[in-house]
Every structure is written in structure tokens, then in C-alpha cells.
Write an enzyme that holds these catalytic residues in place. Structure first.
Site, short mmCIF file in Angstrom:
data_model
loop_
_atom_site.label_atom_id
_atom_site.label_comp_id
_atom_site.label_asym_id
_atom_site.label_seq_id
_atom_site.Cartn_x
_atom_site.Cartn_y
_atom_site.Cartn_z
CE LYS A 279 -4.11 -1.62 2.31
NZ LYS A 279 -4.90 -1.60 1.22
NE ARG A 353 -11.21 -9.63 -2.19
CZ ARG A 353 -11.32 -8.89 -3.23
NH1 ARG A 353 -11.63 -9.27 -4.29
NH2 ARG A 353 -11.42 -7.35 -2.81
N1 BES Z 1 -8.41 -3.58 4.46
C1 BES Z 1 -8.20 -3.22 2.71
C2 BES Z 1 -9.80 -2.43 2.67
C3 BES Z 1 -9.72 -0.89 3.24
C4 BES Z 1 -9.62 -0.07 2.51
C5 BES Z 1 -10.15 -1.00 4.48
C6 BES Z 1 -9.84 1.07 3.33
C7 BES Z 1 -10.43 0.09 5.28
C8 BES Z 1 -10.18 1.36 4.48
C9 BES Z 1 -8.12 -4.38 1.82
O1 BES Z 1 -7.58 -5.48 2.43
C10 BES Z 1 -7.82 -4.01 0.65
O2 BES Z 1 -6.63 -3.68 0.51
N2 BES Z 1 -8.54 -4.07 -0.44
C11 BES Z 1 -8.24 -3.64 -1.71
C12 BES Z 1 -8.65 -4.58 -2.64
C13 BES Z 1 -8.19 -4.57 -4.00
C14 BES Z 1 -6.83 -4.81 -4.00
C15 BES Z 1 -8.98 -5.43 -5.14
C16 BES Z 1 -8.82 -2.25 -2.12
O3 BES Z 1 -9.97 -2.14 -1.63
O4 BES Z 1 -8.22 -1.49 -2.48
MN MN Z 2 -5.57 -5.42 1.65
#
Ligand code: BES
Ligand code: MN
Ligand code: ZN
Length: 501
Positions: A279, A353
Site C-alpha cells: 500500500k 477475502r
Molecule cells: N483492508 C483493505 C480495505 C480497506 C480500505 C479497509 C480502506 C479500510 C479502509 C483491503 O484489504 C484492501 O486492501 N482492499 C483492496 C482490494 C483491491 C486490491 C481489490 C482495496 O480495496 O483497494
Molecule cells: Mn488489503
């Protein structure tokens, strides 16, 4: 905090502050006339000057003679016809926050006599007590300097009941609110706890501590056993971290022996760095909240056991850390899940997931009555609904409806998104049974479509709490940081379940 239900008029209370609600359109009613008569000029002039009319969230602090209390604190509830449990809860929170800011930590209120008259007194009391208690929450464990400058915590709340016919309902509502808030506070504490402290096994220890409640048991499945049983998706995520993952399994048996349990599953990513699909640095610190689903499940167990809800529960929490390292899974890796299905990991940041897939497969073996998972699953959910509602998706329409009703009742709103089968096509993989991302369109829905494959035809609903688990700016009910979202929602849902069975 010390909570009590006291008999008699609030004006005879010996608490230092009295919190009294007023409607902007009810100045001719007996209650507000009585208030005007007691307070006299200061209130009259605040009204005529326009300083205080009783509009929603307006406050007025008075120091009238002839009362034991130092402060008479009026809180506006707006128009009586617009008053909902949400407004009552929030008004109680606004008043509490202002009083705590003035270093007043003991208060009495009778606000629950007001509010939506079509709601039972117990529900109104619950809303008021929740508002007061939730506003009093703070997380200052790590503040060693200037502690004395922080506002005090809430020390005492007296619910003042004049009409003895209401006494029992007020007692019930207050007790339930206290149980719910204990759960919310546990959830908030766990989410606010920093990542260096909260490893997966730390969460397991906190879960095990809940077994001081009778009828509550906890089992922790460690890495070796997970590997033996074939939790390939969960273990794939955990591989990047030096911390051991685990699966936490809780049971609470408050219901009949032969009654099938409701299963609650919570995403427990103790910190989500994204893995090799790292990230960006900005706000990455907030990803310590990626176990808010797990925290909500633990909070609900705490609340349900405290309230001795007559229901059977199973809790399943996959707990891992998602880190980049030389041992981490790579984009393009293929994992074999507990279900036997293979998953192509296109993006290691879509880890929630993966761990939930194995948790759902495991959970379905309990043959629960219903499975509900809570997860901070997608950024797309924050874009779609912002911070005021969670998304709900599921295969069981009545279940989704009951969750929405629970959202209305508890003030933790959930909004349905469609789970039409067309969306599942976005998860097709060339080399495995499915891939773990479905592209940018409908990110929240494709994440749920992924989970659905592992819910194995069970009655199931998924609640995406990515936008509601964390408060960026601070609100009356929740200071900056963790909100504890999900505990109030699930407790309202479970209360409904108890009435059904
Ligand atoms: N934990 C994150 C989602 C999230 C984002 C929670 C902002 C709280 C605040 C999750 O694991 C994630 O990184 N999701 C990605 C998925 C994508 C790579 C398909 C996302 O939402 O960007
Ligand atoms: Mn994630
Ligand atoms: Zn995540």
C-alpha cells in the site's frame, strides 16, 4: 462507570449535573412549562435572544438557584415529530461530551421520557444510556504526559424515573445498554491498539480472556494445525509475516441445547500493509484497523454474554498479519483453500477475502442457522457509501432485511448492494478456479461474490465495514479512531432473533 436507576424527579437528584432534553415545539407542554417556571429569567432570555430554542444539538448550560445540582444542562431535541432513537442517542452524547469537556463526570438524566413515543421506554432508555456511555469513551493507555489535562472519563450516570410504572423498563434498557457498551468498548480498544502490540496471538489471548463469562468457550487453532487441516488461503496471507497466524473459535451457549447457533465471522488482519502489492505510505497507519470485523465479533460476544442473551453463537476469527517480505506470497501465486478450490492471487492486498474464504468453509461445518461476516474488506465500499453506512450483501433476502432493520434500530446503518450472478464473471481465472480480484468496477460486490463461493449455500450475509469502522474527525458518539461498529448492529439483530425463537 457507575450506572443506576433512581426514583423521583430529576430536580431532586444530588448529581452535580442534570441533563434535560427539550423539544423546540413543546414549550407549552407541562414539562417544559415546569422547566421555565423553575429556571425563570435565564431561560426566558436565552429563548427570546435566540440563543437557545431547543433545536437539535443546541445546548444551554444554566446554574439555577434552588437545586442541589451545580449545572442544569439543557439539550435540544428539535421538533418532537422528527425525534428518533438516533437523535435521542446523539443528543445524549452531545450533552455528555460538553459536560466532560467542562470536567463534569457525574450526571443524572431523564431524557428517555422524551423521544419517539411509539418506541418502548426500554428502547429509549437504551438509546440515551448508549449515547452517554459511548461519548465517554477514550483510549489514553499510551498517553503518559499531561494525563491530568485530558478530560475525565465518565464516573457516574443516574437515570431518574419519576413515574414508577416505567421503573422496570428503564432498568432493562439501561442494563442492555451497559452490556452493549462493554462490547463496543472492547471492540474500540482492540482496534485502537497499535500493530506492534496486537499480533494474531495477542488477539487470541484477548478472546480467551472472555471465557470468564459462563457458557462462553474459546479454542485457538495454531499454525501447525491450520496447515495440517489445509487452510491454504489463510496461510498464504500469513506467510509474509513473522507472526504466527491463528483461527479463533468462540462459542456462547445462552440458548436451548438443540438450537442451531448463529455464526459470526470477523476479518482479523491485525495490520494490512498490502503484502508484496504494498500500500502507499499515506494513511497506512490506519490499517491497524483491518481487524475491526474481528473486534466487532469479540465485542458482540462480550455484549451478548454480559446481557445473557438467550441465543447460541459461534464466532470464527481468522487472525493474520499481511506483510511484505522474502517469504511473502507473490502476485500470481496459486493457493489451495480449505474448500479445495484454487485461488490465483493477482493482488496480495486483496487478502481479507482469502482468510475469510477458509473461515467460511470452516464455519459452514458447524451447520449454523445463519452466517454473518463482518470485514473491512474494500476501499470501494468507502467510495460508495462513505462513513455513514456499511454495505450488506447476501444470499438470504430475509436475513439481509433483518440486518437492515437492526441497522435502523441500533443507529448502525447498513445498505444493501446487489449480489447478482453476473458479477461473479469478473473473478474468472485462466489458471485456477477463481482469482482474488475482479477489477475496479463494483469492487465491493465482486469481493462479496468471491466470499459467496465459500459460503456453500448456507444462509449467509456479508457486512463491509471499511467505511464505518474508523472515525477520522470525531463525532458525538465516537472520538477519533475506532468506532466499534458492528456490536450495536449485531446486538440489535440478535435481540430480534431471540424474539423469533
Ligand atoms: N483492508 C483493505 C480495505 C480497506 C480500505 C479497509 C480502506 C479500510 C479502509 C483491503 O484489504 C484492501 O486492501 N482492499 C483492496 C482490494 C483491491 C486490491 C481489490 C482495496 O480495496 O483497494
Ligand atoms: Mn488489503
Ligand atoms: Zn485488508
Amino acid at each position: 462507570m457507575d450506572l443506576s436507576v433512581e426514583k423521583g424527579s430529576i430536580f431532586n437528584s444530588d448529581m452535580p449535573a442534570l441533563v434535560v432534553g427539550v423539544f423546540e415545539d413543546r414549550w407549552d407542554d407541562a414539562g417544559q412549562q415546569d422547566l421555565l417556571a423553575r429556571v425563570g429569567r435565564p431561560l426566558e432570555s436565552a429563548r427570546t435572544s435566540g440563543e437557545f430554542a431547543g433545536e437539535f444539538r443546541q445546548t444551554l448550560q444554566l446554574r439555577p438557584d434552588g437545586l442541589k445540582a451545580l449545572h442544569l444542562f439543557l439539550i435540544g431535541l428539535g421538533k418532537s415529530s422528527d425525534c428518533t432513537l438516533d437523535r435521542l442517542r446523539e443528543a445524549a452524547a452531545v450533552a455528555t461530551r460538553e459536560l466532560l469537556g467542562r470536567r463534569v463526570s457525574r450526571l443524572a438524566t431523564d431524557m428517555f421520557i422524551l423521544g419517539p413515543q411509539n418506541e418502548p421506554v426500554a428502547r429509549r432508555t437504551q438509546a440515551v444510556v448508549e449515547g452517554v456511555m459511548l461519548a465517554g469513551y477514550r483510549f489514553d493507555r499510551y498517553r503518559t504526559e499531561k494525563r491530568d489535562k485530558l478530560p475525565p472519563g465518565l464516573a457516574r450516570l443516574a437515570c431518574q424515573v419519576e413515574n414508577s410504572a416505567d421503573h422496570q423498563a428503564v432498568e432493562q434498557g439501561a442494563q442492555l445498554a451497559q452490556a452493549v457498551c462493554r462490547g463496543v468498548f472492547l471492540a474500540r480498544d482492540l482496534v485502537n491498539e497499535p500493530g506492534n502490540v496486537k499480533s494474531p496471538l495477542y488477539l487470541a489471548e484477548r478472546a480467551a480472556a472472555l471465557t470468564h463469562h459462563s457458557r462462553l468457550t474459546c479454542e485457538v487453532i495454531g499454525e501447525e494445525e491450520l496447515s495440517r487441516q489445509g487452510f491454504g488461503a489463510l496461510l498464504g496471507v500469513a506467510r509474509g509475516s513473522s507472526r504466527e497466524p491463528c483461527l479463533i473459535v468462540l462459542e456462547y451457549r445462552g440458548g436451548a441445547e438443540d438450537e442451531k447457533p448463529v455464526a459470526l465471522i470477523g476479518k482479523g488482519v491485525m495490520f494490512d500493509a498490502g503484502g508484496i502489492s504494498l500500500k502507499p505510505a499515506e494513511k497506512m497507519d490506519e490499517m491497524k484497523m483491518d481487524m475491526a470485523g474481528a473486534a466487532a465479533v469479540l465485542g458482540t460476544f462480550e455484549a451478548a454474554a454480559s446481557a445473557q442473551l438467550p441465543v447460541n453463537l459461534v464466532g470464527v476469527i481468522p487472525a493474520v498479519e499481511n506483510m511484505p517480505s522474502g517469504t511473502a506470497m507473490r502476485p500470481g501465486d496459486v493457493l489451495t483453500s480449505l474448500s479445495g478450490r484454487t485461488i490465483e492471487v493477482v493482488n496480495t492486498d486483496a487478502e481479507g477475502r482469502l482468510i475469510l474464504a477458509d473461515a467460511l468453509t470452516y464455519c459452514a461445518r458447524y451447520q449454523p442457522r445463519t452466517m454473518i461476516d463482518l470485514a473491512t474488506l474494500t476501499g470501494a465500499c468507502v467510495i460508495a457509501l462513505g462513513h455513514h453506512a456499511a454495505a450488506v450483501l447476501g444470499s438470504d433476502a430475509p436475513l439481509v432485511q433483518r440486518l437492515q432493520a437492526a441497522g435502523q434500530a441500533s443507529g448502525e446503518k447498513v445498505w444493501e448492494m446487489p449480489l447478482w450472478e453476473e458479477y461473479a464473471a469478473q473473478l474468472k481465472s485462466e489458471i485456477a478456479d477463481l482469482k482474488n480480484i475482479g477489477g475496479r468496477p463494483a469492487g465491493t460486490i465482486t469481493a462479496a461474490a468471491f466470499l459467496q463461493k465459500f459460503a456453500e449455500g448456507q444462509s449467509w450475509a456479508h457486512v463491509d465495514i471499511a467505511g464505518t469502522a474508523w472515525e477520522d474527525s470525531g463525532s458525538p458518539l465516537a472520538s477519533k479512531g475506532a468506532t466499534g461498529f458492528g456490536v450495536r448492529l449485531l446486538m440489535a439483530y440478535l435481540r430480534g432473533e431471540c424474539e423469533l425463537h
